[in-house]
Design a protein around this motif. Structure first.
Motif, PDB file in Angstrom:
ATOM      1  N   LEU A 138      50.280  28.956  37.244  1.00 38.76           N
ATOM      2  CA  LEU A 138      51.098  28.671  38.316  1.00 38.76           C
ATOM      3  C   LEU A 138      52.467  28.783  38.252  1.00 38.76           C
ATOM      4  O   LEU A 138      53.458  28.538  38.406  1.00 38.76           O
ATOM      5  N   PHE A 185      38.890  37.783  49.118  1.00 36.16           N
ATOM      6  CA  PHE A 185      40.185  38.607  48.233  1.00 36.16           C
ATOM      7  C   PHE A 185      39.220  39.104  47.126  1.00 36.16           C
ATOM      8  O   PHE A 185      39.980  39.349  46.370  1.00 36.16           O
ATOM      9  N   TYR A 186      38.211  38.648  46.561  1.00 39.81           N
ATOM     10  CA  TYR A 186      37.831  38.398  45.755  1.00 39.81           C
ATOM     11  C   TYR A 186      36.349  39.249  45.437  1.00 39.81           C
ATOM     12  O   TYR A 186      35.786  39.853  46.246  1.00 39.81           O
ATOM     13  N   ALA A 187      36.862  40.686  44.274  1.00 42.22           N
ATOM     14  CA  ALA A 187      35.221  40.860  44.057  1.00 42.22           C
ATOM     15  C   ALA A 187      34.025  40.549  44.448  1.00 42.22           C
ATOM     16  O   ALA A 187      33.470  41.570  44.846  1.00 42.22           O
ATOM     17  N   ALA A 218      45.187  38.038  36.476  1.00 41.85           N
ATOM     18  CA  ALA A 218      44.721  39.175  36.893  1.00 41.85           C
ATOM     19  C   ALA A 218      43.171  38.025  36.715  1.00 41.85           C
ATOM     20  O   ALA A 218      42.427  37.779  38.226  1.00 41.85           O
ATOM     21  N   PRO A 219      42.302  38.379  35.822  1.00 39.39           N
ATOM     22  CA  PRO A 219      40.861  37.978  35.925  1.00 39.39           C
ATOM     23  C   PRO A 219      40.833  36.550  36.108  1.00 39.39           C
ATOM     24  O   PRO A 219      39.478  36.049  35.983  1.00 39.39           O
ATOM     25  N   ARG A 247      42.094  34.648  37.528  1.00 44.38           N
ATOM     26  CA  ARG A 247      42.575  34.111  39.329  1.00 44.38           C
ATOM     27  C   ARG A 247      40.944  35.318  39.848  1.00 44.38           C
ATOM     28  O   ARG A 247      40.623  34.091  40.718  1.00 44.38           O
ATOM     29  N   GLU A 248      39.976  35.545  39.465  1.00 42.77           N
ATOM     30  CA  GLU A 248      38.658  36.182  39.736  1.00 42.77           C
ATOM     31  C   GLU A 248      37.635  35.167  39.468  1.00 42.77           C
ATOM     32  O   GLU A 248      37.148  34.661  39.936  1.00 42.77           O
ATOM     33  N   LEU A 249      37.859  34.173  38.250  1.00 40.55           N
ATOM     34  CA  LEU A 249      36.903  33.617  37.345  1.00 40.55           C
ATOM     35  C   LEU A 249      37.372  32.117  37.410  1.00 40.55           C
ATOM     36  O   LEU A 249      36.373  31.316  37.090  1.00 40.55           O
ATOM     37  N   ALA A 288      46.230  27.373  36.052  1.00 39.94           N
ATOM     38  CA  ALA A 288      46.280  28.003  36.976  1.00 39.94           C
ATOM     39  C   ALA A 288      46.796  29.561  36.960  1.00 39.94           C
ATOM     40  O   ALA A 288      46.681  30.192  36.963  1.00 39.94           O
TER      41      ALA A 288
END
Lengths: 322, 266
Positions: free
Chosen positions: A69, A120-122, A89-90, A92-94, A67
């Motif tokens: 972290l 928060f998400y695209a 960054a990508p 966290r989106e997926l 993740a």
């Protein structure tokens, strides 16, 4: 030229067969304590893969590295081709993550939490659809602190899914739930997988892994000590059959010792437990029948993942790993 | 159908959803009656309590030189309440929120989403600043309407002092919240600092009534400096350069240390 130049998105970097999650030689230490020594595994698209191990074995550290972290001390981690350490960054989106013991503010309401995290998400999932999927419609205006343990867990799963992830990590999903809530949660996880989400399930419950996982990875002392399907691991090296039977009268043991497929016998209370090759059950029944004996009761004993786990890890589950 | 967008996913990372987060934090703040009382109402309650209950508070001062001559003690308390508002939020609710958000895993969960956990700190800062402003404005309104107290002669300076006071108090609050293991511990530590701060701000000896030795020390504490500077803004005494620099230095120091020591996880 009418070629469309694609941005390097996930779709182009994972043409179907590439693993969704790839961990190679992961290592993480805290001071002198080695949390993860050497962990490697892969997860294919659409799989439910279980990460199994005792408390302190390194499961949570492993998924935290996935993740993004935790910064790994060694090895590589890829989620859909992205490095969670260097390019989080990508990821966290997926990647959706349901962490162990992460609560929400006491007075945040269910629907509010879902809408907030969706923002928060695209490309989020519809919070209303998730409320329905997780059976939380009736609780939409209930504050977090008023939810039951099972409802909190379902909300936590919903939050892990609200970003419309391709992969979800679920850490100790059913710890603290009653048996009914656990079964409902398992059904839900299968529904989530059927909706196209690849799932990494961290657990120390063998029944949970047996029920849900296509494959399991067993971690002990920071290392992968076995991986495979739950069935294969449970059968282990001894691909034999064990059954217990109750006979109407005592038996001359020599009768069964003479059968080739029988490897061992022992008395368990009033029952006789017989272990042997693939044909041991019919062989024994036929031999008994030829002497005019019919067992009153026959029960085959399937080897369980739990037995395999204890055999592999080499100590009972409660024992402290230190 | 989920369409894979062609824009890089990172283009809005960290700020997308920030306004929703601020709205959510504001709702949570307002749902907690204790917060609303302490941050918004407490300075006013204190002002009304002291102004009405303590004898002599509304008698003109006769034993002090200009500009104090003819003012009443309650008039001196009105600007002080702006400092009380800043300290109350900065030393109670700010550290309690941050520590409990770490303790309960709110920050950790946030860290797995495209929103950064720093966004929660920012949203909290916005909400708490709004609370402090509401608390300060309410105290001023009551001071003016109930006690007919004078307002600031130098409002711009008063605003600057208010913001610097709030920044230095929030700096201390973020530092405590970043280190205290639990929300309750953070509140406790905040309260240990809160009462000496109020003393040095002159809550028991407002304005010119503070003994000289205490006043000299208070100048170098964040809330003492705030209180002295606010008095100067209110009663038109001049430019409190030392106090302004002291507050700025505290704010910069506290936020710098907090940024280095803030623990995002249990």
């Amino acid at each position: 030229m009418n070629t469309i130049t694609r941005m390097p998105t996930v779709a182009s970097s994972s043409p179907g067969t590439a693993p969704v999650v790839q961990v190679v030689g992961l290592r993480k230490t805290y001071g002198s304590k080695v949390a993860v020594d050497d962990v490697s595994f892969e997860v294919a698209r659409g799989e439910i893969v279980g990460i199994l191990g005792q408390n302190g074995a390194g499961k949570t550290t492993t998924v935290e590295a996935l993740a993004g972290l935790r910064t790994a001390d060694g090895g590589t981690v890829r989620v859909l081709g992205h490095d969670p350490q260097r390019d989080p960054a990508p990821v966290r989106e997926l990647l959706g993550v349901q962490l162990q013991e992460s609560r929400l503010p006491a007075k945040l309401r269910v629907a509010e939490a879902l809408r907030l995290y969706a923002s928060f998400y695209a490309d989020p999932r519809d919070p209303e659809e998730l409320l329905t999927l997780l059976g939380l419609q009736d609780k939409r205006d209930t504050p977090y602190q008023k939810l039951s343990g099972g409802q909190k867990q379902r909300l936590s799963i919903a939050l892990a899914l609200v970003g419309n992830p391709q992969v979800a990590i679920l850490d100790e999903l059913t710890t603290g739930l009653d048996p009914q809530a656990r079964r409902e949660t398992w059904d839900l996880i299968e529904a989530v997988r059927d909706s196209g989400v690849t799932i990494v399930l961290v657990t120390h419950f063998m029944d949970e892994a047996e029920r849900l996982c296509d494959r399991v990875v067993i971690i002990d002392d920071g290392r992968v000590i076995a991986q495979g399907t739950p069935g294969d691991l449970a059968r282990g090296d001894h691909a034999g059959v064990t059954f217990r039977m109750r006979l109407p009268q005592p038996l001359d043991a020599a009768l069964l010792v003479g059968i080739d497929s029988v490897t061992s016998m022992r008395e368990v209370g009033r029952d006789l437990e017989v272990t042997g090759g693939a044909t041991v059950l019919p062989d024994v029944i036929i031999a008994l029948h030829s002497c005019g004996l019919v067992p009153e009761e026959v029960q085959t004993i399937s080897p369980s993942l739990e037995d395999a786990f204890v055999a592999l890890v080499g100590r009972p589950p409660q024992e402290d790993p230190s | 159908m989920t369409s894979q967008t062609l824009t890089p996913a990172s283009s809005h990372t960290g700020t997308r959803g920030l306004s929703a987060l601020i709205t959510a934090e504001l709702r949570l703040f307002l749902r907690d009656a204790g917060n609303v009382f302490f941050v918004v109402a407490f300075p006013t309650v204190l002002l009304i309590g002291m102004g009405l209950a303590i004898p002599g508070m509304r008698e003109p001062i006769t034993d002090l030189p200009e500009p104090w001559l003819g003012l009443r003690a309650v008039d001196l308390f009105v600007p002080l309440m702006l400092c009380v508002a800043a300290a109350t939020a900065g030393l109670s609710t700010v550290p309690a929120y941050l520590a409990s958000y770490r303790e309960t895993g709110v920050l950790r969960r946030m860290a797995t989403t495209p929103m950064r956990p720093q966004g929660v700190l920012f949203a909290q800062a916005v909400v708490q600043l709004a609370g402090v402003t509401a608390g300060g404005v309410l105290a001023l309104a009551v001071g003016s309407l109930v006690f007919d107290a004078p307002m600031a002669q130098n409002p711009l300076l008063a605003l600057v002092v208010f913001l610097l006071a709030t920044a230095s108090m929030f700096g201390i609050g973020v530092l405590i919240g970043g280190l205290a293991p639990k929300g309750a511990t953070a509140s406790g530590i905040g309260m240990l600092i809160y009462f000496p701060m109020l003393f040095l701000a002159g809550l028991w000896t407002p304005g010119p009534m503070m003994p000289d030795a205490v006043e000299a020390i208070a100048t170098y504490t964040p809330l003492g400096a705030a209180s002295q500077a606010m008095s100067e803004a209110w009663f038109g005494l001049g430019m409190p350069w030392v106090q302004l620099v002291v507050m700025l230095a505290w704010a910069v120091l506290m936020f710098t240390v907090a940024a280095r020591t803030f623990r995002w996880e249990v």
